[in-house]
Scaffold this active site. Structure first.
Site, short mmCIF file in Angstrom:
data_model
loop_
_atom_site.label_atom_id
_atom_site.label_comp_id
_atom_site.label_asym_id
_atom_site.label_seq_id
_atom_site.Cartn_x
_atom_site.Cartn_y
_atom_site.Cartn_z
N PHE A 1 -33.71 8.78 38.68
CA PHE A 1 -33.63 8.68 37.21
C PHE A 1 -32.21 8.42 36.71
CE2 PHE A 1 -32.16 13.05 37.60
CZ PHE A 1 -31.20 13.12 36.60
N LYS B 1 -40.47 0.69 42.88
CA LYS B 1 -41.07 1.88 42.24
C LYS B 1 -39.96 2.65 41.55
CE LYS B 1 -41.72 5.87 42.55
NZ LYS B 1 -41.35 6.75 41.38
N GLU C 1 -40.20 7.72 37.52
CA GLU C 1 -41.22 7.88 36.48
C GLU C 1 -40.64 8.57 35.24
OE1 GLU C 1 -40.76 9.45 39.21
OE2 GLU C 1 -41.90 11.32 39.41
N SER D 1 -32.95 12.31 45.78
CA SER D 1 -32.48 13.60 46.29
C SER D 1 -32.63 13.66 47.81
CB SER D 1 -33.27 14.72 45.63
OG SER D 1 -34.64 14.57 45.95
N CYS E 1 -24.42 10.76 41.30
CA CYS E 1 -24.36 11.18 42.71
C CYS E 1 -22.92 11.21 43.19
CB CYS E 1 -25.18 10.24 43.57
SG CYS E 1 -24.43 8.62 43.69
N GLU F 1 -26.75 21.06 45.13
CA GLU F 1 -26.29 20.03 44.20
C GLU F 1 -26.80 20.43 42.81
OE1 GLU F 1 -28.22 16.20 44.57
OE2 GLU F 1 -26.40 15.16 43.97
P1 NAD Z 1 -35.78 12.41 43.25
O1 NAD Z 1 -35.57 12.53 44.72
O2 NAD Z 1 -36.48 13.51 42.53
O3 NAD Z 1 -36.58 11.08 42.91
C1 NAD Z 1 -36.26 9.85 43.51
C2 NAD Z 1 -37.53 9.03 43.66
O4 NAD Z 1 -38.41 9.71 44.56
C3 NAD Z 1 -38.28 8.84 42.36
O5 NAD Z 1 -38.71 7.49 42.27
C4 NAD Z 1 -39.44 9.80 42.45
O6 NAD Z 1 -40.61 9.33 41.81
C5 NAD Z 1 -39.69 9.90 43.94
N1 NAD Z 1 -40.19 11.24 44.34
C6 NAD Z 1 -39.96 12.43 43.70
N2 NAD Z 1 -40.56 13.43 44.37
C7 NAD Z 1 -41.19 12.89 45.43
C8 NAD Z 1 -41.96 13.41 46.50
N3 NAD Z 1 -42.23 14.72 46.59
N4 NAD Z 1 -42.42 12.57 47.45
C9 NAD Z 1 -42.14 11.24 47.38
N5 NAD Z 1 -41.41 10.69 46.37
C10 NAD Z 1 -40.94 11.49 45.42
O7 NAD Z 1 -34.31 12.16 42.62
P2 NAD Z 1 -33.90 12.16 41.10
O8 NAD Z 1 -33.91 13.56 40.59
O9 NAD Z 1 -34.64 11.12 40.37
O10 NAD Z 1 -32.36 11.66 41.24
C11 NAD Z 1 -31.29 12.52 41.45
C12 NAD Z 1 -30.92 12.61 42.91
O11 NAD Z 1 -30.61 11.32 43.40
C13 NAD Z 1 -29.67 13.44 43.15
O12 NAD Z 1 -29.86 14.19 44.31
C14 NAD Z 1 -28.58 12.39 43.36
O13 NAD Z 1 -27.48 12.83 44.12
C15 NAD Z 1 -29.35 11.35 44.08
N6 NAD Z 1 -28.68 10.07 43.98
C16 NAD Z 1 -28.03 9.61 45.07
C17 NAD Z 1 -27.34 8.41 45.01
C18 NAD Z 1 -26.60 7.90 46.20
O14 NAD Z 1 -26.21 6.74 46.18
N7 NAD Z 1 -26.36 8.69 47.21
C19 NAD Z 1 -27.33 7.67 43.82
C20 NAD Z 1 -28.02 8.18 42.72
C21 NAD Z 1 -28.70 9.37 42.82
#
Ligand code: NAD
Length: 500
Positions: A153, A177, A180, A230, A285, A385
């Protein structure tokens, strides 16, 4: 009568279509709780149709001349520039970040689109002449097929643009994808991509949560998956998609430390720290979430707190806002809970940003800048985090002690050192086990001439997004060894295996 709530469409085979699903989720403005739109959780049939469209489109797209592919991205970068303000307004409404930050989010993605327009030279192979007598060897970097991207997000413009432009420029087709929680700006970017000339089926977008992600991981027609999000979800995606035989790259969570040496330029360093810790409400991040103050730099702590206190908390659309809302109520509760946990576990709460008063936005998900001192590695606020505007401050007697702290942390996304000593900076750069290092640069996200190179616990897979590494990720190298016979040689039988 109240206005009907718009719905977010799926993009399948060049058409923006309404989902037939019965499962929907509200997209909520984090500053006001206004419902902006509803996003579908696509049905299995819809998701399979998106992959099928991408598979069919690959048959022709892979053979499209490289110049034709590049020119689409030239047009696309121009369209993004022309729509910058419209895109930023959508992004701020659904994600919460300030309008200047939203433009930054789009701009960092735009840079990747510009890079994709140079695909002609980027995708070139290598040739070695006369590897044996009359024999040349060369490589072709060929597209893989259908690739997929799963995005978080916090950068709903930049991260999708890290993925599909380079994949498509290389000759692949794509299923995206988005998160959401804020898919609207991503969809506007998809519309502009089609306007720029991306053919039907080459870019497809589905919506959903875990079920959509699992389908992409398992689908036999998908060859590669790029994930950003994450650590927990990324690890799951990596294992599941690897098991299904796919190429996978996962950029994941972080805990980024900034080391402050006592010889650093004080005002510049403190301004940089405050911007990097609290900008975008800490939902980056690469945000600095831990400051390690070395020796006498610890005396700067009161000034750091005073600077943080002056930041303006408010809605992203309000001019002058420094810190916007967190993405959701759940994120707000989580961050407030972690702050409470820090207090319980004995960290010193020097600045408490919980429940700030924001005139006109009583319902926003706000947390103001928060600073803890006396943080130790076993505390929850250090181990997790937080992903909010919370800075943990630690002390170290020497730079080597600071390096030990950072290298013992499992994450390896980013780090920075502030110093006026070139020798100290070089020692840090050599000894630190983190993939992206800033020297007097707090958030060292590389431009797309390079790749994003988070390491250790922040990344799974060998190759990073964008830059040179992603060309390798999105292509298969084929090595051709060729010999052409002169007329005089035709007819001779060669039974030897080695080339002489
Ligand atoms: P998230 O992991 O909750 O979601 C990421 C994606 O995974 C979304 O599209 C979501 O729909 C999907 N998802 C969520 N739960 C799932 C599950 N149980 N099974 C399968 N798919 C699932 O992450 P977020 O909260 O949207 O974003 C923040 C996180 O992203 C932080 O940890 C941040 O550090 C990380 N991030 C990392 C970078 C990087 O380059 N290292 C860049 C941006 C964000």
């Amino acid at each position: 009568m109240s206005k009907p709530i718009p719905t977010v469409k799926l993009l399948i085979n060049g058409e923006f279509v309404e989902s037939a699903t019965s499962q929907w989720r509200d997209i909520v403005n984090p500053a006001t709780q206004e419902v902006l739109a509803r996003v579908p959780f696509a049905t299995q049939e819809e998701m399979n149709a998106a992959v099928a469209a991408a598979k069919e489109a690959f048959k022709t797209w892979r053979k499209t001349p490289i110049g034709a592919r590049a020119r689409i991205f030239l047009r696309y970068q121009q369209l993004i520039r022309e729509h910058m303000q419209e895109l930023a307004a959508i992004l701020t409404a659904e994600q919460g970040k300030t309008l200047p930050d939203a433009e930054g989010d789009i701009f960092r993605g735009l840079e990747v689109v510009e890079h994709a327009a140079g695909i002609g030279t980027l995708q070139m192979g290598e040739l070695a002449n006369n590897v044996a007598s009359g024999v040349d060897t060369f490589t072709l970097n060929q597209p893989l097929g259908v690739c997929a991207g799963i995005t978080p997000f916090n950068f709903p413009a930049m991260i999708p643009l890290w993925m599909f432009p380079m994949a498509i420029a290389c000759g692949n087709t794509f299923v995206l994808k988005p998160s959401e929680q804020d898919p609207m700006v991503t969809m506007r970017l998809a519309e502009l991509a089609l306007e720029a000339g991306i053919p039907a089926g080459v870019l497809n977008v589905i919506h959903g949560g875990a079920d959509a992600v699992n389908l992409l991981c398992d689908h036999p027609d998908i060859k590669a998956i790029s994930f950003v999000g994450s650590t927990g979800v990324g690890t799951h995606v990596y294992q599941r998609a690897s098991l299904a035989g796919k190429r996978v790259q996962c950029m994941m969570g972080a805990k980024n430390h900034a080391v402050v040496m006592p010889d650093a330029h004080k005002q510049q360093t403190l301004n940089n720290l405050v911007g990097a810790a609290f900008g975008a409400a800490g939902q980056r991040c690469m945000a600095v979430s831990v400051a390690v103050l070395v020796g006498e730099a610890n005396e700067w702590l009161p000034e750091l707190v005073e600077k943080a206190r002056t930041l303006k908390v408010g809605a992203g659309v309000e001019p002058g806002t420094d810190v916007g809302p967190l993405i959701s109520r759940a994120a707000l509760e989580r961050v407030n809970g972690l702050i409470a946990r820090g207090v319980e576990e004995g960290a010193q709460l020097l600045l408490d940003g919980r429940n700030p008063q924001v005139p006109g936005y009583a319902d926003g998900n706000f947390v103001a800048p928060t600073i803890f001192a006396g943080v130790t590695p076993e505390m929850t606020i250090y181990k997790e985090e937080i992903f909010g505007p919370v800075l943990c401050v630690m002390q170290a007697a020497t730079m080597d002690e600071a390096i030990q702290i950072i290298n013992a942390n499992p994450n390896g996304n980013g780090t920075a050192i502030f110093t006026r000593s070139g020798a100290a900076a070089r020692h840090f750069q050599e000894e630190i086990d983190v993939g992206q290092v800033g020297i007097n640069v707090p958030i060292p996200v590389p431009v797309p001439l390079f790749s994003f190179t988070g390491s250790r616990g922040s990344k799974l897979g060998d190759l990073g997004p964008y830059g040179k590494q992603v060309i390798q990720f999105y292509t298969q190298t084929k090595t051709v060894t060729e010999r052409w016979f002169d007329e005089a040689e035709v007819g001779a039988v060669n039974t030897t295996i080695s080339l002489k």
